[in-house]
Design a protein around this motif. Sequence first.
Motif, PDB file in Angstrom:
ATOM      1  N   ARG A 256       0.839  -1.201   0.000  1.00 16.93           N
ATOM      2  CA  ARG A 256       0.000   0.000   0.000  1.00 16.93           C
ATOM      3  C   ARG A 256       0.872   1.248   0.000  1.00 16.93           C
ATOM      4  O   ARG A 256       1.838   1.334   0.758  1.00 16.93           O
ATOM      5  CB  ARG A 256      -0.920  -0.006   1.221  1.00 16.93           C
ATOM      6  CG  ARG A 256      -2.092   0.965   1.076  1.00 16.93           C
ATOM      7  CD  ARG A 256      -3.091   0.746   2.202  1.00 16.93           C
ATOM      8  NE  ARG A 256      -4.192   1.674   2.097  1.00 16.93           N
ATOM      9  CZ  ARG A 256      -5.282   1.465   1.392  1.00 16.93           C
ATOM     10  NH1 ARG A 256      -5.408   0.355   0.708  1.00 16.93           N
ATOM     11  NH2 ARG A 256      -6.260   2.359   1.361  1.00 16.93           N
ATOM     12  N   GLN A 258      -0.102   4.368   0.701  1.00 16.42           N
ATOM     13  CA  GLN A 258      -0.555   5.445   1.579  1.00 16.42           C
ATOM     14  C   GLN A 258       0.253   5.401   2.877  1.00 16.42           C
ATOM     15  O   GLN A 258      -0.157   4.811   3.881  1.00 16.42           O
ATOM     16  CB  GLN A 258      -2.048   5.311   1.856  1.00 16.42           C
ATOM     17  CG  GLN A 258      -2.901   5.463   0.601  1.00 16.42           C
ATOM     18  CD  GLN A 258      -4.387   5.473   0.920  1.00 16.42           C
ATOM     19  OE1 GLN A 258      -4.800   5.628   2.065  1.00 16.42           O
ATOM     20  NE2 GLN A 258      -5.202   5.314  -0.108  1.00 16.42           N
ATOM     21  N   ARG A 261      -1.326   6.626   6.273  1.00 20.11           N
ATOM     22  CA  ARG A 261      -2.260   5.674   6.867  1.00 20.11           C
ATOM     23  C   ARG A 261      -1.508   4.468   7.446  1.00 20.11           C
ATOM     24  O   ARG A 261      -1.870   3.951   8.503  1.00 20.11           O
ATOM     25  CB  ARG A 261      -3.281   5.219   5.814  1.00 20.11           C
ATOM     26  CG  ARG A 261      -4.380   4.310   6.360  1.00 20.11           C
ATOM     27  CD  ARG A 261      -5.411   4.023   5.297  1.00 20.11           C
ATOM     28  NE  ARG A 261      -6.209   5.198   5.017  1.00 20.11           N
ATOM     29  CZ  ARG A 261      -7.322   5.507   5.673  1.00 20.11           C
ATOM     30  NH1 ARG A 261      -7.746   4.719   6.653  1.00 20.11           N
ATOM     31  NH2 ARG A 261      -8.010   6.579   5.364  1.00 20.11           N
TER      32      ARG A 261
END
Length: 287
Positions: A256, A258, A261
């Motif tokens: 991921r 991000q 996050r």
Amino acid sequence: MWNTVLDALVDSLIAAPFLLAIYLLIEFLERNERAKQKTVKLLNGRLAPLVAGGVGLVPQCGFSVMATDLYCQNYLRMGTLIAFFVATSDEALPILLTNKNTVGVVWIVLLVKVVYAVALGYLINLLDRRHLATDYELKDDEGCCHHEISEHTDRKFWNFVKHPLLHTLKIFVYIFVVNAIFGLILYFAEQPILDFCASIGFAQSFITSAIGLLPNCASSVIISGMYADGIITLPAMLAGLVTNSGIALAILFKERKQWKRNLLILAIMYLAGVVLGVSAYFVMTVI
């Protein structure tokens, strides 16, 4: 030192069949409309953290890897993912169960992890307002129509197992590399860590929570081993085992993009371990 690398290879080989089974299951769900809809509904539904807390107790980090994969595809809320992570037992349960000095606390570990995982899952899901995917995207490998695939059984079978095999191989290599790297780090730094933890009392939870975050099954082995040897307290062990999710965090940061996050998830996991450990320490002191 080479034994550490060999152990990393063995651990990765042990995880490979389990990962393959998980990815074959995911592939089946992607191709089976009814099972697909039921699974997505369950993962998006109110019982998701409860399911995560129960399934995560299986002494194998494969479920947390599976949950990470589904989270990256936007099928899980953050709270559900963290519930999987917190409940994951990895190598701790077998070690605790096979040691006569620790077998009596296994039920405490299981109970605390499941309750804490479910509670955190529901709490964090209340704050996670992301729009989740409501369906799996069906794959049409190599542009073959369904009629053509049905006429060639071998090709149909290969199309079914190809993605799970490739995904398993990819994750296996990644797990081995990460296991070897962190295994070597722990090999050279284990004794200083043990000595330091033995000297800091209730603050042990701050250290064991950090050890648990290391994406390697060796971290749960070290934490449960330190407790068995009387180096750390039960609250400190709980703190470390709560933050340990096997190789899942490494997969999260790999898959991921991000980063904010991801770092938030990392911070929540660490904070969850520290809060549990310190709270349990003072409760046991009062009692």
